[in-house]
Design a protein around this motif. Structure first.
Motif, PDB file in Angstrom:
ATOM      1  N   UNK A   1      12.185  20.327  29.757  1.00  8.17           N
ATOM      2  CA  UNK A   1      13.495  20.512  29.131  1.00  8.17           C
ATOM      3  C   UNK A   1      13.455  21.694  28.173  1.00  8.17           C
ATOM      4  N   UNK A   2      14.323  22.664  28.374  1.00  9.24           N
ATOM      5  CA  UNK A   2      14.422  23.809  27.488  1.00  9.24           C
ATOM      6  C   UNK A   2      13.363  24.878  27.679  1.00  9.24           C
ATOM      7  N   UNK A   3      12.482  24.739  28.650  1.00  4.81           N
ATOM      8  CA  UNK A   3      11.435  25.735  28.894  1.00  4.81           C
ATOM      9  C   UNK A   3      11.964  26.864  29.761  1.00  4.81           C
ATOM     10  N   UNK A   4      11.419  28.058  29.538  1.00  8.10           N
ATOM     11  CA  UNK A   4      11.751  29.210  30.364  1.00  8.10           C
ATOM     12  C   UNK A   4      10.515  29.592  31.162  1.00  8.10           C
ATOM     13  N   UNK A   5      10.681  30.022  32.422  1.00  5.11           N
ATOM     14  CA  UNK A   5       9.511  30.366  33.232  1.00  5.11           C
ATOM     15  C   UNK A   5       8.773  31.588  32.690  1.00  5.11           C
ATOM     16  N   UNK A   6       7.469  31.628  32.965  1.00  4.61           N
ATOM     17  CA  UNK A   6       6.601  32.720  32.543  1.00  4.61           C
ATOM     18  C   UNK A   6       6.120  33.437  33.796  1.00  4.61           C
ATOM     19  N   UNK A   7       6.114  34.771  33.795  1.00  5.51           N
ATOM     20  CA  UNK A   7       5.615  35.543  34.926  1.00  5.51           C
ATOM     21  C   UNK A   7       4.146  35.869  34.686  1.00  5.51           C
ATOM     22  N   UNK A   8       3.296  35.528  35.666  1.00  7.08           N
ATOM     23  CA  UNK A   8       1.865  35.819  35.573  1.00  7.08           C
ATOM     24  C   UNK A   8       1.425  36.573  36.824  1.00  7.08           C
ATOM     25  N   UNK A   9       0.386  37.399  36.684  1.00  7.20           N
ATOM     26  CA  UNK A   9      -0.203  38.118  37.803  1.00  7.20           C
ATOM     27  C   UNK A   9      -1.529  37.444  38.136  1.00  7.20           C
ATOM     28  N   UNK A  10      -1.695  37.037  39.382  1.00  6.21           N
ATOM     29  CA  UNK A  10      -2.905  36.315  39.782  1.00  6.21           C
ATOM     30  C   UNK A  10      -4.079  37.268  39.967  1.00  6.21           C
ATOM     31  N   UNK A  11      -5.269  36.826  39.541  1.00  7.74           N
ATOM     32  CA  UNK A  11      -6.476  37.619  39.712  1.00  7.74           C
ATOM     33  C   UNK A  11      -7.314  37.112  40.875  1.00  7.74           C
ATOM     34  N   UNK A  12      -7.007  35.917  41.378  1.00  6.18           N
ATOM     35  CA  UNK A  12      -7.743  35.321  42.497  1.00  6.18           C
ATOM     36  C   UNK A  12      -6.758  34.690  43.472  1.00  6.18           C
TER      37      UNK A  12
END
Length: 90
Positions: free
Chosen positions: A45-56
């Motif tokens: 609830x109330x969270x915003x997505x985070x963009x991450x770059x995968x290393x594996x």
């Protein structure tokens, strides 16, 4: 070894419930719904997505993600991926 040659008849209740039950989007709770662009567990609830770059290479829910791919995940899931070394250093 003794066997019982008689078969049991289904109860009257079992015969009445033969229709398949389909779960609609309206019947599911709001929290269980997932934003289509978010990978992994649903947002809280109330969270915003985070963009991450995968290393594996990573497989999430039957989908393969190659190194270097950017995905959007919940903040808690991103924290877990960073802790296990799946997120590239930026």
């Amino acid at each position: 070894m003794a066997t019982n040659p008689t078969t049991r008849k289904p109860s009257a209740e079992a015969e009445d419930n033969t229709e398949p039950v389909a779960e609609t989007a309206e019947a599911r709770p709001e929290r269980a719904r997932r934003t289509p662009d978010v990978v992994g567990p649903p947002l809280g609830d109330g969270e915003k997505p985070v963009t991450v770059t995968l290393s594996h290479h990573l497989r999430i829910n039957g989908t393969d993600y190659l190194p270097g791919v950017e995905i959007r995940v919940s903040p808690d899931y991103a924290r877990g991926l960073r802790g296990h070394g799946y997120v590239a250093r930026t």
